[in-house]
Motif scaffolding. Sequence first.
Motif, PDB file in Angstrom:
ATOM      1  N   LEU A  89      12.830  -2.577   6.693  1.00 54.86           N
ATOM      2  CA  LEU A  89      11.869  -3.239   5.817  1.00 54.86           C
ATOM      3  C   LEU A  89      11.532  -2.350   4.625  1.00 54.86           C
ATOM      4  O   LEU A  89      11.545  -2.793   3.466  1.00 54.86           O
ATOM      5  CB  LEU A  89      10.599  -3.586   6.597  1.00 54.86           C
ATOM      6  CG  LEU A  89       9.412  -4.122   5.798  1.00 54.86           C
ATOM      7  CD1 LEU A  89       9.766  -5.421   5.087  1.00 54.86           C
ATOM      8  CD2 LEU A  89       8.210  -4.327   6.719  1.00 54.86           C
ATOM      9  N   MET A  90      11.262  -1.077   4.894  1.00 53.80           N
ATOM     10  CA  MET A  90      10.911  -0.175   3.800  1.00 53.80           C
ATOM     11  C   MET A  90      12.126   0.177   2.950  1.00 53.80           C
ATOM     12  O   MET A  90      11.995   0.418   1.750  1.00 53.80           O
ATOM     13  CB  MET A  90      10.257   1.088   4.361  1.00 53.80           C
ATOM     14  CG  MET A  90       8.832   0.879   4.840  1.00 53.80           C
ATOM     15  SD  MET A  90       7.781  -0.035   3.647  1.00 53.80           S
ATOM     16  CE  MET A  90       7.848   1.033   2.199  1.00 53.80           C
ATOM     17  N   GLU A  91      13.305   0.184   3.530  1.00 50.35           N
ATOM     18  CA  GLU A  91      14.505   0.402   2.721  1.00 50.35           C
ATOM     19  C   GLU A  91      14.654  -0.732   1.703  1.00 50.35           C
ATOM     20  O   GLU A  91      14.953  -0.498   0.523  1.00 50.35           O
ATOM     21  CB  GLU A  91      15.745   0.470   3.608  1.00 50.35           C
ATOM     22  CG  GLU A  91      17.032   0.691   2.814  1.00 50.35           C
ATOM     23  CD  GLU A  91      18.277   0.647   3.676  1.00 50.35           C
ATOM     24  OE1 GLU A  91      19.351   0.335   3.137  1.00 50.35           O
ATOM     25  OE2 GLU A  91      18.177   0.921   4.890  1.00 50.35           O
ATOM     26  N   HIS A 127      14.109  -2.767  -3.886  1.00 46.65           N
ATOM     27  CA  HIS A 127      13.489  -3.672  -4.848  1.00 46.65           C
ATOM     28  C   HIS A 127      12.702  -2.881  -5.893  1.00 46.65           C
ATOM     29  O   HIS A 127      12.802  -3.150  -7.096  1.00 46.65           O
ATOM     30  CB  HIS A 127      12.553  -4.650  -4.146  1.00 46.65           C
ATOM     31  CG  HIS A 127      11.666  -5.388  -5.104  1.00 46.65           C
ATOM     32  ND1 HIS A 127      12.120  -6.402  -5.914  1.00 46.65           N
ATOM     33  CD2 HIS A 127      10.360  -5.219  -5.417  1.00 46.65           C
ATOM     34  CE1 HIS A 127      11.135  -6.838  -6.669  1.00 46.65           C
ATOM     35  NE2 HIS A 127      10.052  -6.141  -6.388  1.00 46.65           N
ATOM     36  N   ALA A 128      11.926  -1.912  -5.442  1.00 48.69           N
ATOM     37  CA  ALA A 128      11.094  -1.129  -6.353  1.00 48.69           C
ATOM     38  C   ALA A 128      11.935  -0.381  -7.381  1.00 48.69           C
ATOM     39  O   ALA A 128      11.522  -0.184  -8.529  1.00 48.69           O
ATOM     40  CB  ALA A 128      10.234  -0.145  -5.566  1.00 48.69           C
ATOM     41  N   ALA A 129      13.114   0.034  -6.974  1.00 46.36           N
ATOM     42  CA  ALA A 129      14.001   0.750  -7.881  1.00 46.36           C
ATOM     43  C   ALA A 129      14.787  -0.193  -8.785  1.00 46.36           C
ATOM     44  O   ALA A 129      15.550   0.250  -9.641  1.00 46.36           O
ATOM     45  CB  ALA A 129      14.970   1.617  -7.077  1.00 46.36           C
ATOM     46  N   GLY A 130      14.632  -1.502  -8.559  1.00 50.17           N
ATOM     47  CA  GLY A 130      15.370  -2.465  -9.348  1.00 50.17           C
ATOM     48  C   GLY A 130      16.823  -2.560  -8.954  1.00 50.17           C
ATOM     49  O   GLY A 130      17.650  -3.070  -9.722  1.00 50.17           O
ATOM     50  N   VAL A 131      17.174  -2.085  -7.751  1.00 44.69           N
ATOM     51  CA  VAL A 131      18.562  -2.067  -7.294  1.00 44.69           C
ATOM     52  C   VAL A 131      18.983  -3.463  -6.872  1.00 44.69           C
ATOM     53  O   VAL A 131      18.422  -4.045  -5.962  1.00 44.69           O
ATOM     54  CB  VAL A 131      18.745  -1.095  -6.114  1.00 44.69           C
ATOM     55  CG1 VAL A 131      20.173  -1.183  -5.572  1.00 44.69           C
ATOM     56  CG2 VAL A 131      18.442   0.322  -6.557  1.00 44.69           C
ATOM     57  N   VAL A 139       4.652  -2.714  -6.553  1.00 45.40           N
ATOM     58  CA  VAL A 139       4.496  -3.431  -5.290  1.00 45.40           C
ATOM     59  C   VAL A 139       5.444  -4.619  -5.244  1.00 45.40           C
ATOM     60  O   VAL A 139       5.978  -5.059  -6.265  1.00 45.40           O
ATOM     61  CB  VAL A 139       3.040  -3.883  -5.086  1.00 45.40           C
ATOM     62  CG1 VAL A 139       2.113  -2.687  -5.052  1.00 45.40           C
ATOM     63  CG2 VAL A 139       2.617  -4.876  -6.170  1.00 45.40           C
ATOM     64  N   ALA A 140       5.645  -5.153  -4.031  1.00 46.20           N
ATOM     65  CA  ALA A 140       6.614  -6.231  -3.824  1.00 46.20           C
ATOM     66  C   ALA A 140       5.968  -7.607  -3.760  1.00 46.20           C
ATOM     67  O   ALA A 140       6.496  -8.581  -4.292  1.00 46.20           O
ATOM     68  CB  ALA A 140       7.395  -5.976  -2.536  1.00 46.20           C
ATOM     69  N   GLY A 141       4.844  -7.718  -3.073  1.00 44.85           N
ATOM     70  CA  GLY A 141       4.205  -9.017  -2.902  1.00 44.85           C
ATOM     71  C   GLY A 141       4.647  -9.704  -1.624  1.00 44.85           C
ATOM     72  O   GLY A 141       5.743  -9.477  -1.111  1.00 44.85           O
ATOM     73  N   GLU A 142       3.788 -10.566  -1.111  1.00 48.51           N
ATOM     74  CA  GLU A 142       4.013 -11.196   0.191  1.00 48.51           C
ATOM     75  C   GLU A 142       5.265 -12.061   0.231  1.00 48.51           C
ATOM     76  O   GLU A 142       5.982 -12.081   1.230  1.00 48.51           O
ATOM     77  CB  GLU A 142       2.797 -12.032   0.566  1.00 48.51           C
ATOM     78  CG  GLU A 142       2.877 -12.665   1.943  1.00 48.51           C
ATOM     79  CD  GLU A 142       1.597 -13.383   2.334  1.00 48.51           C
ATOM     80  OE1 GLU A 142       1.708 -14.497   2.886  1.00 48.51           O
ATOM     81  OE2 GLU A 142       0.498 -12.837   2.093  1.00 48.51           O
ATOM     82  N   ALA A 143       5.560 -12.780  -0.856  1.00 47.42           N
ATOM     83  CA  ALA A 143       6.710 -13.694  -0.846  1.00 47.42           C
ATOM     84  C   ALA A 143       8.011 -12.936  -0.649  1.00 47.42           C
ATOM     85  O   ALA A 143       8.889 -13.381   0.099  1.00 47.42           O
ATOM     86  CB  ALA A 143       6.753 -14.492  -2.149  1.00 47.42           C
ATOM     87  N   ALA A 194       0.838  -1.206   0.000  1.00 49.44           N
ATOM     88  CA  ALA A 194       0.000   0.000   0.000  1.00 49.44           C
ATOM     89  C   ALA A 194       0.869   1.250   0.000  1.00 49.44           C
ATOM     90  O   ALA A 194       0.568   2.236  -0.697  1.00 49.44           O
ATOM     91  CB  ALA A 194      -0.927   0.000   1.213  1.00 49.44           C
ATOM     92  N   ALA A 195       1.956   1.226   0.766  1.00 53.21           N
ATOM     93  CA  ALA A 195       2.865   2.367   0.802  1.00 53.21           C
ATOM     94  C   ALA A 195       3.549   2.558  -0.538  1.00 53.21           C
ATOM     95  O   ALA A 195       3.656   3.692  -1.045  1.00 53.21           O
ATOM     96  CB  ALA A 195       3.900   2.173   1.908  1.00 53.21           C
ATOM     97  N   LEU A 196       4.027   1.476  -1.138  1.00 49.84           N
ATOM     98  CA  LEU A 196       4.681   1.577  -2.438  1.00 49.84           C
ATOM     99  C   LEU A 196       3.711   2.102  -3.491  1.00 49.84           C
ATOM    100  O   LEU A 196       4.067   2.974  -4.300  1.00 49.84           O
ATOM    101  CB  LEU A 196       5.231   0.210  -2.851  1.00 49.84           C
ATOM    102  CG  LEU A 196       6.406  -0.331  -2.034  1.00 49.84           C
ATOM    103  CD1 LEU A 196       6.709  -1.774  -2.436  1.00 49.84           C
ATOM    104  CD2 LEU A 196       7.644   0.536  -2.198  1.00 49.84           C
ATOM    105  N   ALA A 197       2.494   1.587  -3.485  1.00 52.50           N
ATOM    106  CA  ALA A 197       1.504   2.029  -4.458  1.00 52.50           C
ATOM    107  C   ALA A 197       1.180   3.505  -4.292  1.00 52.50           C
ATOM    108  O   ALA A 197       1.029   4.240  -5.279  1.00 52.50           O
ATOM    109  CB  ALA A 197       0.243   1.181  -4.335  1.00 52.50           C
TER     110      ALA A 197
END
Length: 247
Positions: free
Chosen positions: A58-60, A65-69, A41-45, A32-35
């Motif tokens: 966790l958010m870092e 991940h969201a940045a593709g880093v 989004v990342a997904g539960e897995a 929800a925060a990413l959106a």
Amino acid sequence: MHPLLDGIDLVAFDLDGTLIDSVPDLALAVDAALAELGLPVAGEARVRDWVGNGSLKLMERALRHAAGVGEASHSEAPGTGRRGGGPVVGEASQESIDKALLERAHAVFLEHYGRDPGAHTRLYPGVRECLDALRARGLLLALVTNKPHAFIAPLLEGLGLADHFTLCLGGDSLPEKKPHPAPLLHVASHFGLSPERCLMVGDSRHDIAAGKAAGFLTLAVPYGYNHGEPVRESGPDGVVESLVELV
């Protein structure tokens, strides 16, 4: 009674991944925060591999991940473990995350998670029986988690465990959090106990490292969140498949 309890006066428990499976709620809040920030989004897995070092970390990891880093150097699917001791998903690169973005993402995550942190969170099998039995035997029970302290009471109340712990420490209760030994040393000091009469129970290398550094005996459960690593590799004094084996 498990042999590790011989001579023990206090048992300190980790929360997420040890007593409760909180990833479904954490993942919903992360996504929800990413959106809200316009990020994928990342997904539960994936979130399941990122939990354990507090909500800011966790958010870092979610932002990385969201940045593709760093994804190119982590070839496994999320939640399947690590190859060759590689880095945790989302931590493959040391490239910095913008501090202002991280602070904003963390605040948005806390807002979403705080609305109902226990909606989909459940106790692992054997947890209630274990805690009831330990309390009935007169052992002191403490909770030492890296989760922000504000979320502890609502979760315990929702699960019917509000009266089980004499002392609860969150990741923001002291200047240091696990794997630093300070929270466990604080617990032992609070009750006037020597560390060798205390047992730390957790699911991750951070719990075991904190326990060992504090002079506690350590017990691990293998079903929790350990960044895809077998917790046995951390060298705990004992491992149980279910906490009911402790009693």
